[in-house]
Design an enzyme around this catalytic site. Structure first.
Site, short mmCIF file in Angstrom:
data_model
loop_
_atom_site.label_atom_id
_atom_site.label_comp_id
_atom_site.label_asym_id
_atom_site.label_seq_id
_atom_site.Cartn_x
_atom_site.Cartn_y
_atom_site.Cartn_z
N HIS A 39 0.83 -1.21 0.00
CA HIS A 39 0.00 0.00 0.00
C HIS A 39 0.87 1.26 0.00
CE1 HIS A 39 -3.64 2.38 1.21
NE2 HIS A 39 -2.70 3.16 1.71
N GLU A 40 1.80 1.33 0.92
CA GLU A 40 2.60 2.55 1.03
C GLU A 40 3.51 2.74 -0.18
OE1 GLU A 40 1.74 4.68 3.05
OE2 GLU A 40 0.50 3.44 4.34
N HIS A 74 1.65 4.50 -2.90
CA HIS A 74 1.76 5.96 -2.75
C HIS A 74 3.11 6.45 -3.29
CE1 HIS A 74 -1.89 6.93 -0.63
NE2 HIS A 74 -1.61 6.19 0.43
N HIS A 128 3.35 7.04 -6.92
CA HIS A 128 2.69 8.28 -7.36
C HIS A 128 3.71 9.43 -7.38
CE1 HIS A 128 -1.68 10.05 -7.24
NE2 HIS A 128 -1.05 10.37 -8.33
#
Length: 678
Positions: free
Chosen positions: A466-467, A470, A473
């Protein structure tokens, strides 16, 4: 002023954290605030006619020294807090808010940007978008206010900065100060891997034996495995008491009065700007647009989730009674019986799984997935960072540097709880341009001994993916201006890349390649892999329900008049929902840091589910092409989602990628709740 705070000289442009002392920060803030004020004043007072270059573009770099100082300081307060840093944070928060108010409420700047906006047709698309967003930000900050309203807005912003800082520090104090020693005679049910983690936590705090702390990677498995029901209750009550005045910090860390004041000030701030309430103000620029749209989505998922937990609660209550325990199923029972059911139904033992889910193996999986999807390459290097545990990688593609990535993975008493992604430096194309320096912070349980493998749970592995979603991105961002770079997007769009990336952990080809036994090197057996994947939704009713309660309470807090007693309002909302007694909110109000340690997720905690609607549909785009690694779909994902930042509205970017609006069907299917939907 220590030059290392603003002119970083470490490897690959990193700050030299070994050359930074706590006493350097106060004079640096004095100097950098003065530099920023002077730079903004020069823009606002420029006698030349307003242009994009001398106003909007100039604002993008006007506060660069202050931004770099803040990046270093607030990174440290999150990952390695101490009394000196906490004291300075309390002092500097209102000063930064005052500077922000002075800048964003300057009518001269507002007039200049508005004039540029009127002639925006002559600008290139990104410059036009940046001008639009700058003007919107000035308007929403109160630049159009005058007189008493203007002065009051500035007071509100400064006070909110103080309150949010106090809120976060109170939660950290309660988390840091709680330690529950567990006697040798009360260890029934606790697996060896968990006992090793508990002993490591004890040693870290200078204690003998084994302890439970409020680190999520420790307390959640304790609640899942501890047969001693009284100890489970003690641990659960401490975990849920953070910030309510009954935690380790006592009345000094009671966040409830802070919450009431925060909500009142947010409402006043919104009404000063002409909005009916804070939710109307906050949701206006988001994809959702208004509270009714949020409620519609959340309630579509609430009904099937509640139906699932109703059936689960009956079963777990029977299991409780079969153990000879009278009375109701309690919150400290749920995880214990859910884990027992999972093991029985899926023949799944965490001790059997963990040797395949080492941190090193899962980092390899995260990086390899990014390499296969986007062609990224990773080279680890040494750098003087804030802790010897922190690791650094240079990320390249085709010989070109894409970013620098830092990973801080283990829990420490000085680190705030949870997991997050942040950037020390944003990507942009100004001048020679710069690439992102991005950080992933987690709170995994460290190994029992230095140099030993660190084992992750399945949830921990999801967090790692998940991290890094990010982080991608930031890494793949390719825009002109820092304000629209990376994750600087609508709040209910920002979780799309992170939640989408989690899907690759569950792909058999990823597990088969990377989930290898730490001792033998053998790949994860196909049968065990299939049992893991079959069990992933075993307690999805619980996970969905606890999340939705927090999201709906957050929305209710900010819709309509602010509650005089937030805890009473919380209870009222949960009663109206018919929330299960054995499943509390994921984040009770006194420690709801997403919402009250800043306003990033205020009236916006729903955004995880809003993004999940898209991430489920986005992953289907890969599967429709027959492969989770379909290169054409990965290229479109990078082109229209990961590289664009906020250079175009989020709904436009989504439609460019998917060519249709998302629906809730894929979300319900992914959570295993489709059969419960009516």
């Amino acid at each position: 002023m220590n030059p290392e705070l603003t002119h970083w000289t470490g490897p690959l442009g990193l700050p030299r954290f070994d050359l930074i002392r706590d006493e350097d920060f106060a004079p640096a803030f004095d100097a950098c605030l003065k530099l920023a004020e002077d730079a903004v004043e020069a823009i606002a007072a420029n006698p030349e006619p307003p242009s994009f270059a001398n106003t909007v573009a100039a604002l993008e770099t006007a506060e660069e020294p202050l931004n770099r100082l803040c990046a270093v300081f607030f990174t440290l307060t999150g990952v390695d807090s101490n009394p000196a840093r906490e004291a300075l944070q309390r002092q500097i928060a209102p000063r930064l808010a005052a500077h922000g108010s002075k800048t964003s409420m300057d009518p001269r700047l507002f007039d200049r940007v508005e004039a540029i906006f009127q002639d925006r047709d002559d600008l290139d698309p990104q410059a036009r978008r940046l001008t639009e967003l700058t003007l919107r930000g000035l308007r929403r900050s109160g630049a159009g206010l005058t007189g008493e309203a203007r002065a009051r807005m500035a007071q509100i912003r400064e006070r909110l900065a103080v309150l949010s800082t106090d809120f976060a520090q109170n939660v950290l104090t309660d988390e840091r100060d709680f330690v529950l020693p567990i006697a040798d005679g009360r260890l029934a049910g606790l697996p060896d891997w968990l006992l090793r983690s508990m002993r490591a936590a004890a040693r870290e705090r200078g204690q003998a034996g084994q302890v439970v702390t409020l680190n999520r990677s420790l307390i959640v498995p304790f609640l899942e495995y501890a047969e001693d029901r009284a100890l489970r209750e003690t641990a659960w009550r401490a975990w849920t008491a953070r910030g309510d005045g009954s935690g380790a910090g006592g009345a000094k860390t009671d966040n409830r009065p802070l919450v009431a004041e925060i909500l009142a000030l947010r409402h006043e701030r919104a009404t000063l700007l002409g909005y009916a309430d804070f939710a109307s103000y906050k949701l206006e620029p988001e994809m959702a647009g208004k509270a009714e749209n949020v409620e519609a989505l959340l309630h579509q998922v609430w009904s099937p989730a509640k139906a699932r937990v109703g059936a689960d609660a009956e079963r777990f209550a029977q299991m409780l009674h079969d153990d000879g325990i009278n009375g109701a199923l309690e919150p400290w029972d749920w995880r214990f019986y859910a884990e027992r059911r999972r093991k029985a139904e899926h023949d799944l033992d965490e001790a059997e799984v963990k040797p395949y889910l080492t941190l090193e193996a899962m980092i390899g999986a995260v990086f390899d997935t990014a390499s296969r999807l986007f062609g990224l390459e990773f080279r680890e290097f040494d750098a003087p960072l804030w802790s010897p545990e922190v690791r650094a990688w240079e990320i390249t593609r085709g010989g070109k540097q894409m970013a620098v990535f830092l990973g801080d993975y283990f829990a420490r008493p000085s680190k705030r709880s949870g997991a997050w992604c942040s950037s020390l430096q944003q990507q942009h194309h100004i001048g020679a341009g710069q690439r992102a320096i991005v950080t992933n912070v987690c709170n995994f349980t460290p190994p029992e001994e230095q140099g030993a493998p660190a084992y992750l749970s399945w949830d921990d592995a999801h967090t790692l993916f998940h991290e890094f979603g990010h982080a991608l991105h930031h890494i793949l961002s390719d825009v002109a201006w820092p304000s629209i770079s990376g994750t600087s997007v609508a709040r209910d769009f920002v979780e799309l890349p992170s939640q989408l990336y989690e899907h690759w952990l569950e792909q058999p080809e990823v597990l088969d390649r990377h989930a290898r036994h730490v001792g033998t090197g053998e790949p994860l057996p196909a049968g065990l892999r299939d049992r893991i994947l079959a069990a992933r939704n075993a307690d999805q009713g619980f996970a969905t329900t606890e999340y939705l309660q927090s999201a709906l309470v957050d929305l209710a807090f900010h819709t309509g008049a602010p509650p005089a007693d937030p805890m009473a309002r919380q209870a009222e909302v949960l009663a109206q929902l018919g929330a299960p007694a054995a499943i509390p909110m994921r984040h009770a109000t006194p420690h709801f840091a997403h919402v009250f340690s800043g306003d990033g997720y205020s009236s916006g905690y729903y955004s995880y589910m809003w993004s999940e609607v898209m991430d489920a549909d986005a992953f289907d785009a890969f599967l429709e092409q027959g492969s989770a690694f379909d290169p054409a779909t990965a290229a479109r994902l990078e082109e229209w989602i990961l590289s664009k930042g906020d250079s175009r509205p989020a709904d436009e970017l989504w439609l460019k990628f998917r060519e249709r609006k998302p629906g809730v069907h894929a979300l319900l299917k992914g959570r295993g709740l489709l059969a419960d939907a009516s």
